[in-house]
Design a protein around this motif. Structure first.
Motif, mmCIF file in Angstrom:
data_model
loop_
_atom_site.group_PDB
_atom_site.id
_atom_site.type_symbol
_atom_site.label_atom_id
_atom_site.label_comp_id
_atom_site.label_asym_id
_atom_site.label_seq_id
_atom_site.Cartn_x
_atom_site.Cartn_y
_atom_site.Cartn_z
ATOM 1 N N ASP A 365 0.522 -1.387 0.361
ATOM 2 C CA ASP A 365 0.708 0.225 -0.125
ATOM 3 C C ASP A 365 0.663 1.006 0.273
ATOM 4 O OD1 ASP A 365 -2.055 -1.181 -0.191
ATOM 5 O OD2 ASP A 365 -2.187 -1.605 2.241
ATOM 6 N N LEU A 366 1.622 1.274 0.649
ATOM 7 C CA LEU A 366 2.470 2.685 0.503
ATOM 8 C C LEU A 366 3.734 2.353 -0.276
ATOM 9 C CD1 LEU A 366 4.156 2.081 4.145
ATOM 10 C CD2 LEU A 366 2.291 3.444 3.676
ATOM 11 N N LEU A 367 3.373 1.928 -1.287
ATOM 12 C CA LEU A 367 4.793 1.627 -2.586
ATOM 13 C C LEU A 367 3.879 1.234 -3.678
ATOM 14 C CD1 LEU A 367 7.719 -0.587 -1.916
ATOM 15 C CD2 LEU A 367 7.107 1.718 -1.516
ATOM 16 N N ALA A 368 2.198 1.913 -3.640
ATOM 17 C CA ALA A 368 1.130 1.995 -4.385
ATOM 18 C C ALA A 368 1.590 3.122 -5.543
ATOM 19 C CB ALA A 368 -0.383 1.737 -4.421
ATOM 20 N N PHE A 369 1.864 4.241 -4.652
ATOM 21 C CA PHE A 369 1.589 5.690 -5.745
ATOM 22 C C PHE A 369 3.122 4.998 -6.483
ATOM 23 C CE2 PHE A 369 5.221 6.275 -2.731
ATOM 24 C CZ PHE A 369 5.777 7.424 -3.315
ATOM 25 N N VAL A 370 4.197 4.322 -6.495
ATOM 26 C CA VAL A 370 4.868 4.841 -7.535
ATOM 27 C C VAL A 370 4.624 3.848 -8.335
ATOM 28 C CG1 VAL A 370 7.872 3.638 -7.245
ATOM 29 C CG2 VAL A 370 6.648 4.175 -5.258
ATOM 30 N N ALA A 371 4.302 2.795 -8.555
ATOM 31 C CA ALA A 371 3.314 1.322 -9.667
ATOM 32 C C ALA A 371 2.943 2.903 -10.342
ATOM 33 C CB ALA A 371 2.284 0.939 -9.047
ATOM 34 N N ALA A 372 1.683 3.665 -10.010
ATOM 35 C CA ALA A 372 0.529 4.970 -10.738
ATOM 36 C C ALA A 372 1.845 5.950 -11.178
ATOM 37 C CB ALA A 372 -0.251 5.476 -10.156
ATOM 38 N N LEU A 373 2.939 6.729 -10.625
ATOM 39 C CA LEU A 373 4.063 7.177 -11.025
ATOM 40 C C LEU A 373 4.923 6.677 -12.218
ATOM 41 C CD1 LEU A 373 5.013 9.509 -10.626
ATOM 42 C CD2 LEU A 373 6.977 8.968 -9.238
ATOM 43 N N TRP A 423 12.933 21.288 -22.783
ATOM 44 C CA TRP A 423 11.490 22.328 -21.876
ATOM 45 C C TRP A 423 10.250 21.841 -21.989
ATOM 46 C CZ3 TRP A 423 13.792 25.528 -19.203
ATOM 47 C CH2 TRP A 423 15.193 25.518 -19.279
ATOM 48 N N SER A 424 10.116 21.580 -23.376
ATOM 49 C CA SER A 424 8.065 20.653 -23.392
ATOM 50 C C SER A 424 8.795 19.648 -22.018
ATOM 51 C CB SER A 424 7.982 21.111 -24.271
ATOM 52 O OG SER A 424 9.103 19.462 -25.117
ATOM 53 N N LEU A 425 9.337 18.515 -22.691
ATOM 54 C CA LEU A 425 10.032 17.921 -21.382
ATOM 55 C C LEU A 425 9.205 17.911 -19.787
ATOM 56 C CD1 LEU A 425 9.916 14.339 -21.591
ATOM 57 C CD2 LEU A 425 11.972 14.444 -21.989
ATOM 58 N N GLN A 426 10.298 18.888 -19.387
ATOM 59 C CA GLN A 426 10.323 19.102 -17.926
ATOM 60 C C GLN A 426 9.349 19.241 -17.785
ATOM 61 O OE1 GLN A 426 12.539 22.984 -17.191
ATOM 62 N NE2 GLN A 426 14.057 22.030 -15.974
ATOM 63 N N ASN A 427 8.410 20.753 -18.569
ATOM 64 C CA ASN A 427 6.779 20.582 -17.624
ATOM 65 C C ASN A 427 5.856 20.095 -17.735
ATOM 66 O OD1 ASN A 427 7.653 23.465 -17.948
ATOM 67 N ND2 ASN A 427 6.963 23.605 -20.083
ATOM 68 N N ALA A 428 6.019 18.497 -19.053
ATOM 69 C CA ALA A 428 5.335 17.239 -18.828
ATOM 70 C C ALA A 428 6.079 16.648 -17.465
ATOM 71 C CB ALA A 428 5.673 16.346 -19.690
ATOM 72 N N VAL A 429 7.397 15.642 -17.206
ATOM 73 C CA VAL A 429 7.245 16.145 -16.167
ATOM 74 C C VAL A 429 6.867 16.935 -14.654
ATOM 75 C CG1 VAL A 429 9.630 14.757 -14.584
ATOM 76 C CG2 VAL A 429 9.202 14.657 -16.939
ATOM 77 N N ALA A 430 7.194 17.527 -14.414
ATOM 78 C CA ALA A 430 6.399 18.673 -13.530
ATOM 79 C C ALA A 430 5.223 18.944 -13.120
ATOM 80 C CB ALA A 430 7.098 19.510 -13.822
ATOM 81 N N ASP A 431 3.572 18.683 -14.267
ATOM 82 C CA ASP A 431 2.633 18.217 -13.927
ATOM 83 C C ASP A 431 2.955 16.465 -13.320
ATOM 84 O OD1 ASP A 431 1.989 20.154 -15.230
ATOM 85 O OD2 ASP A 431 2.273 19.411 -17.447
ATOM 86 N N VAL A 432 3.126 15.781 -14.178
ATOM 87 C CA VAL A 432 3.042 14.484 -12.828
ATOM 88 C C VAL A 432 3.663 14.147 -11.727
ATOM 89 C CG1 VAL A 432 4.465 11.725 -13.834
ATOM 90 C CG2 VAL A 432 3.434 12.972 -15.357
ATOM 91 N N ALA A 433 4.725 15.185 -11.700
ATOM 92 C CA ALA A 433 5.052 14.992 -10.168
ATOM 93 C C ALA A 433 4.216 15.533 -9.159
ATOM 94 C CB ALA A 433 6.477 16.075 -9.744
ATOM 95 N N SER A 434 3.130 17.132 -9.771
ATOM 96 C CA SER A 434 2.299 17.577 -8.537
ATOM 97 C C SER A 434 1.593 17.028 -9.017
ATOM 98 C CB SER A 434 2.201 19.247 -9.437
ATOM 99 O OG SER A 434 1.594 18.629 -10.662
ATOM 100 N N GLN A 435 1.098 15.896 -9.341
ATOM 101 C CA GLN A 435 -0.344 15.136 -9.313
ATOM 102 C C GLN A 435 -0.057 14.180 -8.743
ATOM 103 O OE1 GLN A 435 -2.079 14.926 -13.524
ATOM 104 N NE2 GLN A 435 -2.292 16.725 -13.590
ATOM 105 N N THR A 436 1.164 13.737 -8.416
ATOM 106 C CA THR A 436 0.965 12.387 -7.567
ATOM 107 C C THR A 436 0.936 12.571 -6.347
ATOM 108 O OG1 THR A 436 3.456 12.013 -9.125
ATOM 109 C CG2 THR A 436 2.673 10.652 -7.308
ATOM 110 N N VAL A 437 0.242 11.817 -5.876
ATOM 111 C CA VAL A 437 -0.234 11.817 -4.533
ATOM 112 C C VAL A 437 -0.079 10.712 -3.801
ATOM 113 C CG1 VAL A 437 -2.520 11.652 -2.589
ATOM 114 C CG2 VAL A 437 -3.154 13.294 -4.998
ATOM 115 N N ARG A 438 1.107 10.446 -2.577
ATOM 116 C CA ARG A 438 2.345 9.942 -1.573
ATOM 117 C C ARG A 438 1.202 10.342 -0.345
ATOM 118 N NH1 ARG A 438 7.213 11.779 -0.153
ATOM 119 N NH2 ARG A 438 5.893 14.073 -0.502
#
Length: 514
Positions: A365-373, A423-438
């Protein structure tokens, strides 16, 4: 004639002469009283200007010089107030019409915004508004808004909720079930129940499905009833573990071991002073043996505290961090840390043992967010046609401190390798990181806000909870770490549509200054 006046013969009426009436002379009012306001103003202006002496002005207007001086002082005070008004509390900023409807909405504001108890509302109106209001009236005002609040609570479509956070808070031994949308902090369930078992949670979650609630995942602590209820109601929805509670327990373990090590160090220093005093009297052998035992215990305590601190640091900074290795690698690191903690359990079983068991039971359960990431990063790599390793490295570099010298060589290498896509890839990765809920930090924050209302009363009711839910969902954020939330309410963040002020939603007209 004297005999006639003194005689009292029957049938004869003698009248005594009356003195003539004396009329008082008519007195005219003083000339000062007869002066009209405009004449007094003109007199004061001449006195201030000094065009004529005071005695001359008094003689022409047939008044005393004292009266002229008094008019001069009044005019001077008026001029001073006009050009330099004194800062007094008596200056009126604006006028407020106090009506019955205004008293009702002000009462709701005191209870909901000011966290004011009902008896405090009664006292405030009595002391500051000179208005008597009974405790029953305040109670009726609060409960009269419940029906409208319930109507607004049930009219929202909950389909936009993607990640939900669930928890329970207790008040006087009774559980209050709470559910929040992580993205908007919109509270979609807050109910007072007799139990917090699987059946209760399952029924409440099934009721929310009728309002469109079908999240991709939920996040919660290790509560058995909560997780079992979700497994009954939503068998296909994963329930991720809450990293917040795990890191809190680990932090408490580190602090306990550090404090114990400091205590042993203090005991060693004290034993050293005892041995020094004993040597002065020729009795240092016994104290030296005790000092050796204390030094051994001191070394063991310090080593244990340092080892546990390092192991937990790996969990916090590598395993539970957003930027880190993939899911299989984190799983191996997690198992290694738990095994090392378990090997040190005999040195402090009552503290390390519960932490080890909790980590083992909540591993997946604690590592479930890693699989979604990992899935989201793989999708980004496929979209930009780059390797998943480059995307993960970009995530790790973006999480590094910009003041660290080792950051910029890695960043320069990524820019050279990715080229125009950087730059576009950096923005996409930043969006993924901000939406990751731990962690369920959002619902813990909500519980702390609810405590400010629960402590005012011993017993809660469903009506009061419905009103609180309406208020917290429609009250706009005055400040936030996220600028996009400032000035918006959770309901507006959930739906994307603005709504009137919460007072207007309850049927009142807020006061507006002209």
């Amino acid at each position: 004639m004297r005999r006639l006046q003194n005689s009292k013969e029957p049938g004869m009426c003698v009248s005594t002469p009356q003195p003539p009436a004396v009329h008082s002379p008519v007195t005219n009012p003083p000339p000062a009283h007869a002066l009209r306001p405009e004449q007094r103003q003109r007199l004061a202006l001449h006195a201030l200007a000094g065009t004529q002496p005071i005695s001359t002005l008094a003689r022409h207007t047939h008044v005393s010089r004292k009266f002229v001086y008094r008019q001069q002082d009044l005019a001077r005070e008026a001029l001073n107030n006009a050009f330099d008004p004194p800062p007094t509390d008596a200056s009126v900023l604006f006028h407020l019409p106090i009506t019955k409807r205004w008293i009702e909405q002000f009462t709701l504001g005191l209870v909901l915004i000011g966290h004011c108890p009902l008896r405090g509302v009664v006292e405030l109106f009595c002391d500051f508004f000179d208005h008597e209001i009974s405790l029953g009236t305040v109670h009726n005002i609060v409960h009269s808004a419940v029906e409208s609040a319930r109507h607004h609570n049930t009219r929202y479509d909950l389909s936009p909720v993607r990640i939900g956070a669930h928890d329970q808070i207790f008040q006087h031994g009774q559980p209050v079930l709470v559910g929040v949308d992580v993205a908007s902090t919109f509270c979609y369930v807050r109910s007072l129940e007799e139990h917090r078992d699987a059946d209760t949670w399952g029924v409440r979650l099934l009721e929310l499905q009728d309002h469109g609630l079908r999240p991709d995942a939920t996040i919660a602590d290790g509560g058995r009833g909560l997780r079992a209820g979700q497994a009954l109601a939503w068998p296909d929805t994963p329930c991720r573990g809450d990293v917040f509670h795990a890191l809190r327990d680990l932090g408490q373990l580190v602090r306990f071991l550090d404090n114990r090590a400091y205590g042993v160090i203090g005991a060693g220093d004290q034993q050293q002073r005892r041995m020094t005093r004993a040597k002065r009297h020729g009795r240092g052998n016994t104290q030296s043996k005790r000092l050796a035992l204390v030094r051994q215990e001191q070394d063991r305590a310090i080593t244990l505290a340092d080892d546990v601190s390092v192991l937990i640091g790996w969990l916090r900074d590598d395993t539970f961090a957003v930027a880190g290795p993939d899911h299989p690698t984190r799983g191996q690191l997690f198992d290694f840390v738990v095994a090392e903690l378990e090997s040190r359990e005999p040195r402090c079983p009552h503290r390390i043992g519960p932490v080890v068991r909790a980590l083992r039971n909540q591993r997946d359960d604690l590592l479930a967010f890693v699989a979604a990431l990992d899935e989201q990063l793989a999708a980004v790599a496929k979209e930009y046609e780059v390797s998943p390793a480059s995307v993960r490295e970009l995530l790790e570099v973006s999480a590094l401190d910009g003041r660290c010298p080792a950051t910029w060589p890695r960043d320069a290498e990524l820019r050279r390798r990715l080229g125009a896509r950087y730059w576009s890839l950096q923005n996409a990765v930043a969006d993924v990181a901000s939406q990751t809920v731990r962690a369920s930090s959002v619902i813990e924050n909500l519980n702390s806000r609810l405590r400010g209302y629960f402590f005012l009363r011993r017993h809660l009711g469903g009506a009061y909870l419905d009103l609180l839910r309406f208020f917290l969902n429609h009250r706009r954020f005055g400040r936030s770490e996220h600028p996009e939330r400032v000035g918006k309410s959770p309901a507006q963040l959930l739906t994307g549509c603005s709504h009137p002020h919460w007072v207007e939603l309850l049927g009142y007209q807020p006061f507006k200054r002209n």
